[in-house]
Motif scaffolding. Structure first.
Motif, short mmCIF file in Angstrom:
data_model
loop_
_atom_site.label_atom_id
_atom_site.label_comp_id
_atom_site.label_asym_id
_atom_site.label_seq_id
_atom_site.Cartn_x
_atom_site.Cartn_y
_atom_site.Cartn_z
N VAL A 21 0.83 -1.21 0.00
CA VAL A 21 0.00 0.00 0.00
C VAL A 21 0.87 1.26 0.00
N VAL A 22 1.88 1.28 0.86
CA VAL A 22 2.75 2.46 0.93
C VAL A 22 3.49 2.67 -0.39
N ALA A 23 4.05 1.59 -0.94
CA ALA A 23 4.83 1.70 -2.16
C ALA A 23 3.98 2.15 -3.36
N TRP A 24 2.84 1.50 -3.56
CA TRP A 24 1.98 1.87 -4.69
C TRP A 24 1.44 3.28 -4.53
N ALA A 25 1.04 3.65 -3.31
CA ALA A 25 0.50 4.99 -3.08
C ALA A 25 1.57 6.05 -3.34
N ALA A 26 2.79 5.81 -2.88
CA ALA A 26 3.87 6.78 -3.09
C ALA A 26 4.21 6.91 -4.57
N LEU A 27 4.25 5.79 -5.27
CA LEU A 27 4.54 5.82 -6.71
C LEU A 27 3.48 6.60 -7.47
N LEU A 28 2.22 6.32 -7.18
CA LEU A 28 1.13 7.02 -7.85
C LEU A 28 1.15 8.51 -7.53
N ALA A 29 1.34 8.85 -6.25
CA ALA A 29 1.36 10.25 -5.85
C ALA A 29 2.51 10.99 -6.52
N GLN A 30 3.69 10.35 -6.60
CA GLN A 30 4.83 11.00 -7.25
C GLN A 30 4.56 11.24 -8.73
N TYR A 31 3.92 10.30 -9.37
CA TYR A 31 3.60 10.46 -10.80
C TYR A 31 2.62 11.61 -11.00
N VAL A 32 1.60 11.69 -10.16
CA VAL A 32 0.63 12.78 -10.27
C VAL A 32 1.31 14.13 -10.04
N LEU A 33 2.15 14.21 -9.03
CA LEU A 33 2.85 15.47 -8.74
C LEU A 33 3.78 15.85 -9.89
N MET A 34 4.44 14.88 -10.46
CA MET A 34 5.35 15.17 -11.56
C MET A 34 4.59 15.64 -12.80
N LEU A 35 3.46 15.00 -13.09
CA LEU A 35 2.65 15.43 -14.23
C LEU A 35 2.11 16.84 -14.01
N ALA A 36 1.67 17.10 -12.79
CA ALA A 36 1.10 18.42 -12.49
C ALA A 36 2.12 19.53 -12.68
N GLY A 37 3.39 19.24 -12.38
CA GLY A 37 4.41 20.26 -12.49
C GLY A 37 5.04 20.39 -13.86
N ASN B 60 2.68 21.35 -19.05
CA ASN B 60 2.89 22.23 -20.20
C ASN B 60 4.33 22.17 -20.72
N ASP B 61 5.27 21.98 -19.85
CA ASP B 61 6.68 21.92 -20.24
C ASP B 61 7.43 21.01 -19.27
N PRO B 62 7.91 19.86 -19.73
CA PRO B 62 8.07 19.41 -21.12
C PRO B 62 6.88 18.63 -21.66
N GLY B 63 5.81 18.46 -20.89
CA GLY B 63 4.64 17.72 -21.35
C GLY B 63 4.57 16.33 -20.73
N PRO B 64 3.38 15.71 -20.79
CA PRO B 64 3.16 14.44 -20.08
C PRO B 64 3.98 13.27 -20.60
N TRP B 65 4.24 13.21 -21.91
CA TRP B 65 4.98 12.07 -22.44
C TRP B 65 6.43 12.11 -22.01
N VAL B 66 7.03 13.28 -22.10
CA VAL B 66 8.43 13.42 -21.66
C VAL B 66 8.51 13.24 -20.14
N ALA B 67 7.53 13.78 -19.43
CA ALA B 67 7.52 13.64 -17.97
C ALA B 67 7.42 12.17 -17.57
N THR B 68 6.62 11.40 -18.29
CA THR B 68 6.48 9.97 -18.00
C THR B 68 7.79 9.23 -18.23
N LEU B 69 8.46 9.57 -19.33
CA LEU B 69 9.76 8.96 -19.61
C LEU B 69 10.76 9.29 -18.50
N ARG B 70 10.75 10.54 -18.08
CA ARG B 70 11.66 10.94 -17.01
C ARG B 70 11.30 10.27 -15.69
N TYR B 71 10.02 10.11 -15.44
CA TYR B 71 9.55 9.46 -14.21
C TYR B 71 10.17 8.07 -14.09
#
Length: 220
Positions: free
Chosen positions: A14-30, A33-44
């Protein structure tokens, strides 16, 4: 698997999956617009922290299933390698990376979960529930493959995009010689801790072997 070890595995998952999901959401939110969701996902997925936490999540999730259905992640060498990766994640962050930024709010919580809570929780689960005595000394050098591939990917990806996941891998600022030296140092850390992990695994197996009948039964 006993109810207590199943509960521990569930808690780590639960802790691991929740932290991973939360980090992905925070990274996408930030970076929407730049560099965009696809690049952000690759970087994630280019952060060792994310990869090691993902391995933890997959391993403990598989442990909640039967040993036969757990498959790849039921292997002792895999579970030990995951313990090594997440352990190094916590140590490198604490001693090297934590001084390079100061997260706040939700990012602070996620940061602590990824770098401290999950590593400690998984290592606790590995110690008490993963079973011991099946690791070999040859596992330690084999465990270098994963961080080695990660380093190669980081250098190739960085040469293509100019982006690197960690300051000690910044070729533009440090040069290839310094980055490769840093990679070797981290590799030595992996090897040393890997050997220590195998030694610990064997010591725990010997300890269980001398316990009274029933006291040292494997949890699964």
């Amino acid at each position: 698997m006993s109810s207590s070890t199943r509960l521990l595995a569930l808690g780590v998952a639960v802790v691991a999956w929740a932290a991973l999901l939360a980090q992905y959401v925070l990274m996408l939110a930030g970076t929407w617009n730049d560099p965009g969701p696809w690049v952000a996902t690759l970087r994630y997925f280019s952060f060792f922290t994310i990869l090691s936490n993902l391995l933890v999540a997959l391993t403990v999730t598989s442990a909640l299933r039967s040993a036969r259905r757990a498959g790849f992640f039921a292997d002792a060498a895999v579970r030990g390698g995951v313990a090594l990766c997440i352990g190094v994640t916590g140590l490198v962050y604490f001693f090297v990376l934590s001084a390079t930024w100061a997260p706040t709010g939700a990012q602070w919580l996620v940061d602590k979960a990824l770098h401290y809570v999950t590593p400690l929780a998984y290592l606790a689960w590995w110690l008490v529930a993963a079973g011991h005595g099946r690791l070999r000394w040859s596992d330690a050098p084999r465990w270098l493959l994963f961080p080695g591939v990660f380093l190669l990917w980081s250098l190739l990806h960085g040469a293509w995009t100019g982006w690197y996941p960690y300051p000690f891998l910044e070729v533009g600022a440090l040069g290839y010689a310094a980055v490769l030296r840093n990679g070797v140092l981290v590799g030595v850390l992996f090897l040393a801790l890997g050997l220590l992990l195998v030694a610990l695994d064997r010591a725990m197996a010997r300890r269980r072997a001398v316990l009274p009948a029933g006291a040292g039964d494997r949890a699964e």
